[in-house]
Design an enzyme around this catalytic site. Structure first.
Site, PDB file in Angstrom:
ATOM      1  N   LEU A 131       5.192 -10.687   1.883  1.00  0.00           N
ATOM      2  CA  LEU A 131       5.774 -11.469   0.708  1.00  0.00           C
ATOM      3  C   LEU A 131       5.637 -12.850   1.047  1.00  0.00           C
ATOM      4  CD1 LEU A 131       8.979 -10.900  -1.207  1.00  0.00           C
ATOM      5  CD2 LEU A 131       8.193 -13.248  -0.684  1.00  0.00           C
ATOM      6  N   SER A 165       0.878  -0.921   0.018  1.00  0.00           N
ATOM      7  CA  SER A 165      -0.163   0.008   0.011  1.00  0.00           C
ATOM      8  C   SER A 165       1.029   1.211  -0.098  1.00  0.00           C
ATOM      9  CB  SER A 165      -0.960   0.118   1.291  1.00  0.00           C
ATOM     10  OG  SER A 165      -0.033   0.143   2.341  1.00  0.00           O
ATOM     11  N   HIS A 168       3.628  -4.994   2.705  1.00  0.00           N
ATOM     12  CA  HIS A 168       2.943  -5.590   4.002  1.00  0.00           C
ATOM     13  C   HIS A 168       3.479  -6.951   4.047  1.00  0.00           C
ATOM     14  CE1 HIS A 168       0.408  -2.448   5.043  1.00  0.00           C
ATOM     15  NE2 HIS A 168       0.376  -2.178   3.841  1.00  0.00           N
ATOM     16  N   TYR A 213      17.025  -8.764   1.669  1.00  0.00           N
ATOM     17  CA  TYR A 213      16.238  -7.703   1.205  1.00  0.00           C
ATOM     18  C   TYR A 213      17.917  -6.688   0.631  1.00  0.00           C
ATOM     19  CZ  TYR A 213      11.940  -9.111   2.519  1.00  0.00           C
ATOM     20  OH  TYR A 213      10.790  -9.826   2.541  1.00  0.00           O
ATOM     21  N   LEU A 250      -3.243   1.063   6.808  1.00  0.00           N
ATOM     22  CA  LEU A 250      -3.562   2.130   6.205  1.00  0.00           C
ATOM     23  C   LEU A 250      -3.248   2.263   4.717  1.00  0.00           C
ATOM     24  CD1 LEU A 250      -3.919   4.963   8.715  1.00  0.00           C
ATOM     25  CD2 LEU A 250      -5.820   3.640   8.071  1.00  0.00           C
TER      26      LEU A 250
END
EC number: 2.3.1.87
Length: 207
Positions: free
Chosen positions: A124, A97, A122, A168, A111
């Site tokens: 994976l 998002s 949010h 990451y 949100l």
């Protein structure tokens, strides 16, 4: 938010950097494509939640998103999601998002801020039958390529446990310090990735 053209995202040629498994092979000739990447819809929510629940509860005992939240984000901002389908079956996904603050807060978990410039990842997750095959890496690279092409999105942000920080970092994320969000006894590192820098990384991988 109007998204008339994002629901049928088609695979596009993508050069992956060294060390990341190659993109899926050519589609075989039958009714369902061997590999399809597309934005998710609310109709995909149950399949998403099934994969998420198994992947996260088995490790940490918590799901990043409950089923209602999955449906919520796939209704408000499907263009910030990406699913990998093999012969019509969902095998991996990312849900995101938009966020409009420098750092993540407890509010950012639930949100979508349409005027934000950060794609907040949010969740994976990869289906258990398709793990250890590099699918998470391929999907994340495609996702960053996808959201980086959206004019409003300038960076990607996420939170992860310390053990996942090196994973990451391979994609251009950098630690921004401890995350303000705590889930039970779990603490997280916040990671940021400039999508302008990611575009440069893509160019370098082509050389």
């Amino acid at each position: 938010m109007s998204t008339p053209s994002v629901h049928c995202l088609k695979p596009s040629p993508l050069h992956l950097p060294s060390g990341i498994p190659g993109s899926p092979g050519r589609q075989r000739r039958h009714t369902l494509p061997a590999n399809e990447f597309r934005c998710l819809t609310p109709e995909d929510a149950a399949g998403v939640f099934e994969i998420e629940r198994e992947a996260f509860i088995s490790v940490s005992g918590n799901c990043p998103l409950n089923l209602d939240e999955v449906q919520h984000f796939l209704t408000l901002c499907p263009e910030l999601s990406l699913g990998w389908f093999v012969e019509g079956r969902l095998v991996a996904f990312i849900i995101g998002s938009l966020w409009d603050e420098e750092r993540l807060t407890q509010e950012s978990l639930a949100l979508h801020r349409p005027r934000g410039h950060s794609a907040h990842l949010h969740a994976l997750a990869v289906h258990r039958s398709f793990r250890q095959q590099g699918k998470g890496s391929v999907l994340l690279w495609r996702y960053l390529h996808h959201v980086g092409a959206q004019p409003a999105v300038r960076r990607a942000v996420l939170m992860c446990e310390d053990a996942l920080v090196p994973f990451y970092q391979r994609f251009g994320f950098h630690p921004a310090g401890p995350c303000a969000i705590v889930v039970g006894s779990l603490t997280f590192t916040e990671m940021h990735c400039s999508l302008r820098g990611h575009a440069a990384l893509r160019r370098n991988s082509d050389r």
